[in-house]
Write an enzyme that holds these catalytic residues in place. Sequence first.
Site, PDB file in Angstrom:
ATOM      1  N   PRO A  33       0.789  -1.170  -0.060  1.00 29.21           N
ATOM      2  CA  PRO A  33       0.110   0.090   0.035  1.00 29.21           C
ATOM      3  C   PRO A  33       0.928   1.265  -0.152  1.00 29.21           C
ATOM      4  CG  PRO A  33       0.030  -0.915   2.142  1.00 29.21           C
ATOM      5  CD  PRO A  33       0.669  -2.034   1.458  1.00 29.21           C
ATOM      6  N   PRO A  34       0.068   2.258  -0.239  1.00 31.21           N
ATOM      7  CA  PRO A  34       1.162   3.735  -0.382  1.00 31.21           C
ATOM      8  C   PRO A  34       1.497   4.017   1.211  1.00 31.21           C
ATOM      9  CG  PRO A  34      -0.958   3.907  -1.469  1.00 31.21           C
ATOM     10  CD  PRO A  34      -1.044   2.615  -0.903  1.00 31.21           C
ATOM     11  N   LYS A  93      -5.177  -7.974   5.899  1.00 32.31           N
ATOM     12  CA  LYS A  93      -6.484  -8.073   6.488  1.00 32.31           C
ATOM     13  C   LYS A  93      -6.473  -8.091   8.015  1.00 32.31           C
ATOM     14  CE  LYS A  93      -8.841 -10.213   2.527  1.00 32.31           C
ATOM     15  NZ  LYS A  93      -9.402 -11.554   1.909  1.00 32.31           N
ATOM     16  N   LYS A 137       8.168   1.918   0.106  1.00 34.69           N
ATOM     17  CA  LYS A 137       8.902   1.301  -0.834  1.00 34.69           C
ATOM     18  C   LYS A 137       9.697   1.978  -1.807  1.00 34.69           C
ATOM     19  CE  LYS A 137       4.813   0.758  -2.983  1.00 34.69           C
ATOM     20  NZ  LYS A 137       4.110   1.292  -2.036  1.00 34.69           N
ATOM     21  N   SER A 156     -13.996 -13.189  -0.908  1.00 36.85           N
ATOM     22  CA  SER A 156     -13.686 -13.166   0.345  1.00 36.85           C
ATOM     23  C   SER A 156     -14.735 -12.913   1.266  1.00 36.85           C
ATOM     24  CB  SER A 156     -12.412 -12.318   0.728  1.00 36.85           C
ATOM     25  OG  SER A 156     -12.826 -11.087   0.411  1.00 36.85           O
TER      26      SER A 156
END
Length: 855
Positions: free
Chosen positions: A382-383, A788, A387, A745
């Site tokens: 995710p942002p 999650k 990274k 899911s």
Amino acid sequence: MIELLASIEGVVLASKMATSNIKLPRRLPLLLIDGVLFPGASIRIPVSSEKNMNMVRNHLLSRSTLSSAIIGVVPREMRSSDEDDGNVIHSIGTAGIVIQVTGTNWPRPAYTLLVTGLCRFKLERITEKSPYLIASVRQLDRLPGEESTELDETNAELSDLMEQFREQATKLIDMLDLSLPAVVRLKRLLNSLPTESLPDVCAAIVRASHTERLQILDAVDLAERFKKTLPLLVRQIEGLQLLQKARKDDIGPLDITKIPFPRGKYFNDMDKEDEIVALEKKVRETEMPEHAKKISLREIQRLKKMPPHMPDHAVTRNYIELMTELPWSKQSPEVIDIYKSRKDLDADHYGMEKLKKRVLEYLAVRQLKNALKGPILCFVGPPGVGKTSVGRSIAQSLGREFHRISLGGVCDQADIRGHRRTYIGSMPGRIIQGLKTVGVNNPVFLLDEIDKMSTGIHGDPAAAMLEVLDPEQNCNFTDHYLNVPFDLSQVLFIATANTIKTIPPALLDRMEIITVPGYTHDEKEHIARNHLVPKQLKEHGLTPDMLQFTDEAIRTIISKYTREAGVRGLERKIGAVCRAVAVKIVEKQKSVLKDNAMIDNHKKALMNEVPEECVDLALSPVPTPPELPFILDEEAVIDILGTPIFDNEVTGRLGQPGVAVGLAWTSAGGQIMYVEATKIEGDGQLILTGQLGKVMKESAQLALNLVRSHLHEYGIKIPHGADLMENTDIHIHFPAGAVGKDGPSAGVTIFTVLVSLFTGRIVRSDIAMTGEITLRGLILPVGGIKEKVLAAHRAGMRSCILPSRNEKDLAEVPQSVKNDMTFYLCSHVDEVLQAAFDGGFVILSKPSAQLKSKL
């Protein structure tokens, strides 16, 4: 040559001017030009600047006397400037008489003046600057028509110069095309001109640079003027000789605009080494492969035969320069120290154990084997989790150069592979440009946002990346602009992405995927305390002596004002707190200064009435410095940031049947997802809202049919022989309807919600669930377990229902999260019901039919 022939008409025109009665005024209006006007020559001068326009309107057009037509034409020192400052104006100019004035009003007002040079003058001082320049001048040489001073015939050097100059001038005229009437008139003129006028006349018709013309204008001494002009005359003759040679060799149709004059004599206002020869020398000295050197030398041969004004000349020249600047064999030295690299990575980034492990593995193998090809790593997460910054840290730990290429929004394959050299403006792709920038062939390339590339009308850039990111092919990467293979095998490529769903499978297969999940509360607290708070204090001009965050304040910001996978929002909130505290510190300091100033003024007023020592005792300033440091606790944070954005909303929303919490994976990390269901009168329809995709709609239908097939087992009472959906509609809603939702899911969550709705029991408020179901009640594994689970932990959940086949994924969950949560690993929906409801769930056995044995 065009300049040569165009100037002939002006010289002929100047020779016809009857100027015997002209007297040079002491004050002249000035006209600033980019060129140079010589005495005896005529030029056309465009007028567009404001002060030059004012001079034409107020001086030339408003008066009709002959003396008003005389102006001072002064060249600028810097041709690119349009300033009227005296520091830009050349100190020596030419007095000229305006022969003709023409004007136009479209597209904007402008004039063109035909001016004939009369004599040189020295600029003494500028007397007026508005509305146009007027200067006091001093005449340096004689006007046309004035009696000439007798030349010193005993000066042998000057006589030789004059004789040599007239000889060369006659030779130049003889070499021109005598069929042109202007050339015939010029030859007749030169034969009748006095010798002392020849330098100025010839300087006006030969090709010369701006600097060279200024030097001739400054040569007031006649001998010096001959010495400055004679080399230009000889150079022009050499150019005409090249033209005649080209005509004899039948190179092609005669075009005087394409004759290659001596380069070193015509460019950069000075003699220097031939640029093409220097470029060829540079190619031979560059350590490039033989096939690349062969192509470069072939392009140089083409460049030698190409006229400079052709468009392909610049394209070919830029290509050769790029070939010499590429790092074909230049590498940056590596100092591999695993212990130092581990220490640096831990200091720059907290967590990311899987990522750091892979980097250290590469370093260890690189230390054992120097010929290891650079891996293709892809950080997916995710942002805001670091990274991009970890790529820079990897380059620093390796001691390599770092270059970032942003691929977000790229839709043209030429951005990767470059343009073909078939048109002006072509350029290499970003890979080759990056190698030219870093100057080595073993850098760390960060391909940022590789999942944001899209297909456009100019091709698919993702397909162009296939060769770049294939370790077996990128040793011979061919850019369309270079058209020569370049070895990329030593480059360490690191790509970043938020999701792998938008990356083509062929490109995804060439990269090693390393998942970078979101941070836990404990990790965020550590990052905030050790990295974000010191950074924000420094950016806002604060120190730890001014502001300190308590642990409760940091936890409050994390839990009540940010709910994200990364730390960008957390950093912004800390910055907001720092700004608020900075305002209070500045206001407090200003208040203290104001109070002390008031006390000082009061003391001065009482000095004459009370003894000075009494005033000091009574009104001594009491310093009230700010109460530093400001120590922020939870209440102070809420007071600064306002009402908390996130609160414990789970308890309020789960206090009734038909509501449960599911877990979803997004490109921004994991998040919790509420599922609500209700019964209404209807004709047995299933209503789904919340912008659901096809997969989730099928999951909802599957969960409903599973409940309908096990009514008696779950204790759902309906009239005998009736159907569960008889006269009833079931409405299932997923809040946040503006956000698209799809994925396999949510089956377990929908099933639990329907059982809760029909049985009237309330689902536990501290439990979240994920998983897909089959028609037989089996639970299938899903992806994104770590994201999650972290989302459930951030939301305050203390239990989580997961598919039993996802047990292996719990190894990636931080131990601190596993210590705070209870996990229920289920393989059948019956086990889900036991965990989802307080006190368990009684499942009744279904009576089975008695089968008679046929044995």
